[in-house]
Scaffold this active site. Structure first.
Site, mmCIF file in Angstrom:
data_model
loop_
_atom_site.group_PDB
_atom_site.id
_atom_site.type_symbol
_atom_site.label_atom_id
_atom_site.label_comp_id
_atom_site.label_asym_id
_atom_site.label_seq_id
_atom_site.Cartn_x
_atom_site.Cartn_y
_atom_site.Cartn_z
ATOM 1 N N GLN A 104 0.841 -1.205 0.000
ATOM 2 C CA GLN A 104 0.000 0.000 0.000
ATOM 3 C C GLN A 104 0.873 1.250 0.000
ATOM 4 O O GLN A 104 1.149 1.844 1.036
ATOM 5 C CB GLN A 104 -0.954 0.018 1.198
ATOM 6 C CG GLN A 104 -2.048 1.080 1.047
ATOM 7 C CD GLN A 104 -2.883 1.251 2.294
ATOM 8 O OE1 GLN A 104 -2.387 1.696 3.319
ATOM 9 N NE2 GLN A 104 -4.163 0.916 2.214
ATOM 10 N N TYR A 175 -5.478 12.146 2.826
ATOM 11 C CA TYR A 175 -4.072 12.134 2.456
ATOM 12 C C TYR A 175 -3.861 12.847 1.117
ATOM 13 O O TYR A 175 -4.782 13.442 0.558
ATOM 14 C CB TYR A 175 -3.550 10.699 2.444
ATOM 15 C CG TYR A 175 -3.522 10.055 3.816
ATOM 16 C CD1 TYR A 175 -3.008 10.744 4.921
ATOM 17 C CD2 TYR A 175 -4.015 8.770 4.029
ATOM 18 C CE1 TYR A 175 -2.985 10.171 6.179
ATOM 19 C CE2 TYR A 175 -3.998 8.191 5.294
ATOM 20 C CZ TYR A 175 -3.482 8.896 6.368
ATOM 21 O OH TYR A 175 -3.463 8.330 7.624
ATOM 22 N N ARG A 223 -7.586 2.648 -2.779
ATOM 23 C CA ARG A 223 -8.364 2.936 -1.573
ATOM 24 C C ARG A 223 -8.883 4.365 -1.662
ATOM 25 O O ARG A 223 -8.106 5.315 -1.845
ATOM 26 C CB ARG A 223 -7.514 2.766 -0.319
ATOM 27 C CG ARG A 223 -8.379 2.814 0.948
ATOM 28 C CD ARG A 223 -7.858 1.844 1.984
ATOM 29 N NE ARG A 223 -8.943 1.284 2.751
ATOM 30 C CZ ARG A 223 -8.966 1.244 4.085
ATOM 31 N NH1 ARG A 223 -7.966 1.742 4.780
ATOM 32 N NH2 ARG A 223 -9.975 0.692 4.720
ATOM 33 N N ARG A 265 -11.385 12.173 12.701
ATOM 34 C CA ARG A 265 -10.724 10.874 12.668
ATOM 35 C C ARG A 265 -11.576 9.754 13.263
ATOM 36 O O ARG A 265 -11.268 8.580 13.074
ATOM 37 C CB ARG A 265 -9.368 10.958 13.371
ATOM 38 C CG ARG A 265 -8.380 11.799 12.564
ATOM 39 C CD ARG A 265 -6.961 11.602 13.017
ATOM 40 N NE ARG A 265 -6.694 12.288 14.274
ATOM 41 C CZ ARG A 265 -5.473 12.351 14.830
ATOM 42 N NH1 ARG A 265 -4.442 11.783 14.247
ATOM 43 N NH2 ARG A 265 -5.278 12.981 15.968
ATOM 44 N N ALA A 322 -9.484 -4.467 10.477
ATOM 45 C CA ALA A 322 -8.144 -4.266 11.041
ATOM 46 C C ALA A 322 -8.180 -4.595 12.517
ATOM 47 O O ALA A 322 -7.609 -5.576 12.971
ATOM 48 C CB ALA A 322 -7.673 -2.836 10.792
ATOM 49 N N ARG A 323 -8.926 -3.781 13.277
ATOM 50 C CA ARG A 323 -8.919 -3.959 14.728
ATOM 51 C C ARG A 323 -9.490 -5.317 15.156
ATOM 52 O O ARG A 323 -9.022 -5.900 16.142
ATOM 53 C CB ARG A 323 -9.674 -2.804 15.392
ATOM 54 C CG ARG A 323 -8.933 -1.479 15.284
ATOM 55 C CD ARG A 323 -9.733 -0.318 15.816
ATOM 56 N NE ARG A 323 -10.923 -0.077 15.016
ATOM 57 C CZ ARG A 323 -11.845 0.851 15.310
ATOM 58 N NH1 ARG A 323 -11.698 1.597 16.394
ATOM 59 N NH2 ARG A 323 -12.888 1.020 14.531
ATOM 60 N N CYS A 352 -5.063 -0.109 20.499
ATOM 61 C CA CYS A 352 -4.141 -0.264 19.370
ATOM 62 C C CYS A 352 -3.615 1.099 18.924
ATOM 63 O O CYS A 352 -2.422 1.263 18.630
ATOM 64 C CB CYS A 352 -4.824 -0.998 18.219
ATOM 65 S SG CYS A 352 -6.488 -0.408 17.828
ATOM 66 N N CYS A 364 -3.167 -4.706 21.641
ATOM 67 C CA CYS A 364 -4.610 -4.837 21.847
ATOM 68 C C CYS A 364 -4.876 -4.834 23.338
ATOM 69 O O CYS A 364 -4.086 -5.374 24.116
ATOM 70 C CB CYS A 364 -5.120 -6.130 21.213
ATOM 71 S SG CYS A 364 -6.873 -6.485 21.547
ATOM 72 N N ALA A 396 -6.477 -9.386 35.046
ATOM 73 C CA ALA A 396 -5.169 -10.021 35.230
ATOM 74 C C ALA A 396 -5.335 -11.446 35.720
ATOM 75 O O ALA A 396 -4.744 -12.394 35.174
ATOM 76 C CB ALA A 396 -4.321 -9.217 36.215
#
Length: 666
Positions: A104, A175, A223, A265, A322-323, A352, A364, A396
């Site tokens: 990409q 972009y 894209r 965003r 993605a996530r 992330c 993550c 934990a």
């Protein structure tokens, strides 16, 4: 034979000269695994792990086509010939697992600064970015030629590196090529500005150059946005027209559609509770404009049911994530074997993003192996099973118990409360954090499939643990909320006498508030000394229950840490709409309800707020007494581990990672 539950998702599809084995796609995202501007062995492990578990197509992270697109040092350079052998290594690993692999190439344009690169920011016009706010250099025709050639060279390296194709980037997310396309950011009066034909010129030239370099047998995609999402930007109708013009010359094999620019965003990578699939309406419109060209859709698609529905509706031909694949690299394999309930869910926490913001590799909130696949190989059975106690049922302790049980140990998990989950469960009581409970429910579900014993409402005393003759004890007893009233402004007072009035009956730590849910009066002062998400979550919890909330902090901005997850503006707007009022630069000086006194950090002026109750967000005190009591038993051979907030009160990701490490060490 079609898959029983997700027949479309698991059907193959032609993609240029290649065939994708199903309709899943790992979309490009930053990893910060880059070293010296090159991909690394960590990248190989990262991408190969997702390919191994069934992802059909992987677009690697965006790579700069020119030195002027260097937001930070951890960026790969697609134009660097040293990248070719790195491509070859990753391609070999990914192809072995049956996935297609794409590069990409991209340029940020104005959406960066010159700090890392040392050269001016380039853009079609002198319009600064709302995030970076650096005035760009207006690109000359020679500069435009250099960018076009950077894309050409990047495509050549992808070809020589044995990749399956190239996804031309920068038409989305604001972009460089998006800046050329949008009248909001392109104010040129030459051959690259004005009419849509002119604004499209560079895009079409780059796509043509890419196809010329890779030839007819490699995949070429692009894209784009489906919606810029800001005033003066390109809307779905405009993007549908642009997509049709891009496809018309015949060089593209697919279009990938996303949304947003750096003006918003949260359209790019929104936190919870954004609607899942929120981008797909615009993607559907783009797809309708380019019949016969496969379209990739994104936008918080996190469950197989959501992916299948998007494909069946005709919103897109591939569903990209993605996530969700950061959270669970086995997402596709689990869905394919009808094990969707086993998928570790993406909970929209954006840890992330926060990790990358801190210049650390991608991570993550509840997958400790994400980005660290080499450090956390597949769990294996222990050579000598042991009897293990885990004390504390927060994230934990749950992670430690699960991993230890999966390794074949005989595990008992002790929790003094009536439910598992600790602070993660408490936080999920705020409406926007509801998805966070998925961290807990997933661990609970996985624990139920092991032989581990869970004992709720049980206090594990040293005597009990000794009587049970455990070989190993993992102490995950968490933290209690501080309410002494002091902030880091007064380090000398931190462990001394509490501030006046903080021990009163209507004064609570945020942990006590969210855990016990006491009845409060109407007016609540929330005093935040941390600047993290704790304050925002607590304010939302209170406002949602009808309280009039005064959010006061000694910092210059409420909850500044939310900048790292990119959702401060979203959260701040939400809280303001809920009626929360904010005061900054204020140090708490005393509590004498119904009055709470403050002093301006800089002017020293004193002021008072009326309140029925005060909630203090000052952090936690590690509850580590059990560990220190057991510590002498290490000399007797007891394997003793201290993890999570009991070690040091921090974040859920740290707690879960330490639980994993401790269990692997037993």
């Amino acid at each position: 034979m079609p898959h029983s539950r997700y027949p479309t998702l698991f059907s193959p599809m032609r993609l240029g000269s290649r065939t994708a084995r199903n309709r899943t796609w790992m979309s490009a995202h930053a990893t910060l695994l880059v070293k010296d501007h090159l991909f690394t062995d960590a990248h190989i492990a990262y991408y190969a792990e997702r390919a191994r578990h069934g992802v059909a197509v992987i677009t690697m992270e965006a790579m700069a086509v020119h030195e002027t697109s260097l937001p930070y040092r951890g960026k790969a350079l697609a134009f660097d010939p040293r990248m070719v052998p790195q491509f070859q290594k990753i391609a070999d690993a990914v192809h072995k697992e049956g996935a297609l692999l794409l590069a990409q190439p991209w340029h940020r344009g104005r959406e960066t600064n010159s700090v890392a690169s040392g050269v001016p920011v380039w853009a079609p016009s002198a319009v600064p970015c709302a995030v970076y706010r650096e005035m760009p250099h207006v690109m000359t025709v020679a500069d435009i030629d250099a960018i076009r050639e950077g894309y050409r060279l990047s495509a050549r390296h992808a070809r020589d590196g044995g990749l399956d194709g190239v996804e031309v980037h920068s038409m989305s997310h604001g972009y460089l090529l998006n800046q050329f396309l949008s009248p909001a950011t392109n104010h040129r009066n030459d051959a690259f500005g004005g009419s849509l034909e002119n604004r499209l010129r560079l895009v079409l030239e780059i796509i043509q150059a890419t196809r010329e370099e890779v030839g007819p047998d490699m995949i070429v995609g692009a894209r784009i946005n489906g919606d810029d999402g800001h005033e003066g930007g390109l809307d779905p109708d405009a993007w549908a027209e642009i997509a049709a013009a891009m496809v018309a010359p015949g060089h593209l094999d697919y279009i990938s559609v996303t949304q947003g620019t750096y003006l918003n965003r949260m359209l790019i990578y929104p936190t919870s509770p954004e609607k899942h699939g929120f981008q797909l309406d615009a993607t559907h419109k783009v797809r309708a404009a380019i019949p016969g060209t496969p379209v990739v859709g994104v936008g918080r698609i996190v469950a197989p049911e959501e992916a299948e529905a998007a494909l069946v509706r005709g919103d897109c031909d591939f569903t990209a994530m993605a996530r969700a694949l950061i959270a669970d690299p086995e997402w596709v394999a689990k869905a394919e074997r009808d094990g969707a309930d086993d998928i570790r869910p993406c909970v929209g926490a954006n840890w992330c993003m926060s990790s990358i913001f801190a210049q650390a590799p991608v991570a993550c909130i509840h997958n400790p192996a994400a980005g660290r696949e080499i450090d956390f190989p597949k769990i294996t059975r222990a050579a000598a099973p042991k009897k293990v106690a885990v004390v504390g049922g927060g994230p934990a302790g749950m992670r430690a118990a699960l991993t230890a049980a999966q390794r074949g140990h005989a595990v008992t998990l002790y929790e003094r409360g009536h439910e598992l989950g600790g602070q993660v469960r408490y936080w999920s009581r705020a409406p926007s954090r509801g998805e966070l409970v998925g961290v807990v429910t997933w661990l609970e579900g996985q624990l139920a499939k092991t032989d581990a014993t869970v004992k709720l409402q049980t206090i594990a005393t040293p005597e009990m643990l000794a009587a049970e003759k455990y070989d190993a004890v993992v102490v995950a007893t968490g933290a209690s909320g501080l309410r002494h009233g002091w902030t880091p402004l007064r380090p000398a007072n931190w462990n001394g006498a509490p501030l006046q009035g903080t021990d009163g009956p209507n004064v609570f730590s945020y942990i006590d508030l969210l855990r016990d849910q006491p009845t409060l009066g109407k007016r609540v002062v929330l005093y935040d000394g941390l600047g993290g998400r704790q304050g925002a979550v607590t304010a939302e919890y209170l406002a949602a229950r009808g309280h009039a909330v005064e959010f006061i902090t000694w910092l210059g901005q409420p909850a500044p840490d939310l900048a790292s997850s990119r959702d401060w503006a979203k959260t701040y707007g939400m809280l303001k709409r809920m009626g929360v009022r904010f005061t900054t630069d204020a140090e708490l000086t005393s509590i004498e309800l119904p009055s709470v006194s403050f002093r301006d950090v800089y002017t020293k002026d004193v002021f008072v707020h009326d309140a029925d109750a005060v909630v203090l967000v000052l952090g936690g005190k590690a509850e580590d007494a059990l560990f220190h009591t057991l510590l002498p038993r290490r000399a007797e051979g007891l394997a003793l581990h201290l993890i999570g907030d009991a070690l040091a009160p921090r974040r859920a990701d740290s707690a879960i990672r330490e639980g994993e490490i401790a269990a692997r060490a037993i």
